[in-house]
Design a protein around this motif. Structure first.
Motif, mmCIF file in Angstrom:
data_model
loop_
_atom_site.group_PDB
_atom_site.id
_atom_site.type_symbol
_atom_site.label_atom_id
_atom_site.label_comp_id
_atom_site.label_asym_id
_atom_site.label_seq_id
_atom_site.Cartn_x
_atom_site.Cartn_y
_atom_site.Cartn_z
ATOM 1 N N UNK A 81 -80.454 -76.048 87.305
ATOM 2 C CA UNK A 81 -79.207 -76.747 86.982
ATOM 3 C C UNK A 81 -79.113 -77.027 85.484
ATOM 4 N N UNK A 82 -80.193 -77.484 84.875
ATOM 5 C CA UNK A 82 -80.181 -77.742 83.431
ATOM 6 C C UNK A 82 -79.987 -76.452 82.636
ATOM 7 N N UNK A 83 -80.570 -75.385 83.092
ATOM 8 C CA UNK A 83 -80.472 -74.119 82.367
ATOM 9 C C UNK A 83 -79.068 -73.540 82.420
ATOM 10 N N UNK A 121 -89.633 -77.251 78.108
ATOM 11 C CA UNK A 121 -89.381 -76.430 76.929
ATOM 12 C C UNK A 121 -88.822 -75.082 77.357
ATOM 13 N N UNK A 122 -87.976 -74.492 76.505
ATOM 14 C CA UNK A 122 -87.504 -73.139 76.760
ATOM 15 C C UNK A 122 -87.193 -72.457 75.436
ATOM 16 N N UNK A 123 -87.112 -71.130 75.497
ATOM 17 C CA UNK A 123 -86.739 -70.316 74.341
ATOM 18 C C UNK A 123 -85.538 -69.494 74.745
ATOM 19 N N UNK A 124 -84.514 -69.465 73.866
ATOM 20 C CA UNK A 124 -83.272 -68.757 74.166
ATOM 21 C C UNK A 124 -82.996 -67.738 73.065
ATOM 22 N N UNK A 152 -88.837 -70.451 80.302
ATOM 23 C CA UNK A 152 -88.563 -71.854 80.552
ATOM 24 C C UNK A 152 -89.740 -72.467 81.284
ATOM 25 N N UNK A 153 -90.153 -73.637 80.841
ATOM 26 C CA UNK A 153 -91.208 -74.399 81.499
ATOM 27 C C UNK A 153 -90.713 -75.825 81.714
ATOM 28 N N UNK A 154 -90.458 -76.181 82.959
ATOM 29 C CA UNK A 154 -90.111 -77.558 83.273
ATOM 30 C C UNK A 154 -88.631 -77.860 83.402
ATOM 31 N N UNK A 155 -87.743 -76.953 82.983
ATOM 32 C CA UNK A 155 -86.306 -77.187 83.156
ATOM 33 C C UNK A 155 -85.886 -76.729 84.545
ATOM 34 N N UNK A 198 -90.007 -61.516 66.065
ATOM 35 C CA UNK A 198 -89.179 -62.026 67.154
ATOM 36 C C UNK A 198 -87.703 -61.853 66.802
ATOM 37 N N UNK A 199 -86.864 -61.505 67.786
ATOM 38 C CA UNK A 199 -85.418 -61.512 67.535
ATOM 39 C C UNK A 199 -84.952 -62.961 67.316
ATOM 40 N N UNK A 200 -83.754 -63.156 66.766
ATOM 41 C CA UNK A 200 -83.252 -64.521 66.539
ATOM 42 C C UNK A 200 -83.220 -65.321 67.847
ATOM 43 N N UNK A 201 -83.751 -66.530 67.778
ATOM 44 C CA UNK A 201 -83.790 -67.386 68.961
ATOM 45 C C UNK A 201 -83.943 -68.838 68.542
ATOM 46 N N UNK A 202 -83.751 -69.741 69.506
ATOM 47 C CA UNK A 202 -83.982 -71.167 69.305
ATOM 48 C C UNK A 202 -84.869 -71.673 70.436
ATOM 49 N N UNK A 203 -85.520 -72.792 70.175
ATOM 50 C CA UNK A 203 -86.324 -73.483 71.170
ATOM 51 C C UNK A 203 -85.591 -74.754 71.547
#
Length: 55
Positions: free
Chosen positions: A52-54, A33-36, A46-49, A21-26
């Protein structure tokens, strides 16, 4: 999974071993939950955000 930051209801963390995986955070909040990706900064999933939050 080391936690990088806790801010209000949000927790930012990473897994120490994700070799293909490339560098990312959860980011988690309650049941959301989301992965960036970090380079370039982009939302992987993104699941559940809300949109507006994103932003």
């Amino acid at each position: 999974m080391p936690t990088i930051l806790r801010s209000g209801p949000y927790r930012v963390y990473f897994y120490s071993h994700e070799p293909n995986e490339p560098p990312h955070v959860h980011v988690d909040r309650d049941k959301a939950s989301c992965k960036v990706w970090l380079v370039p900064v982009a939302l992987s999933f993104s699941l559940g955000f809300s949109a507006r939050e994103l932003r």
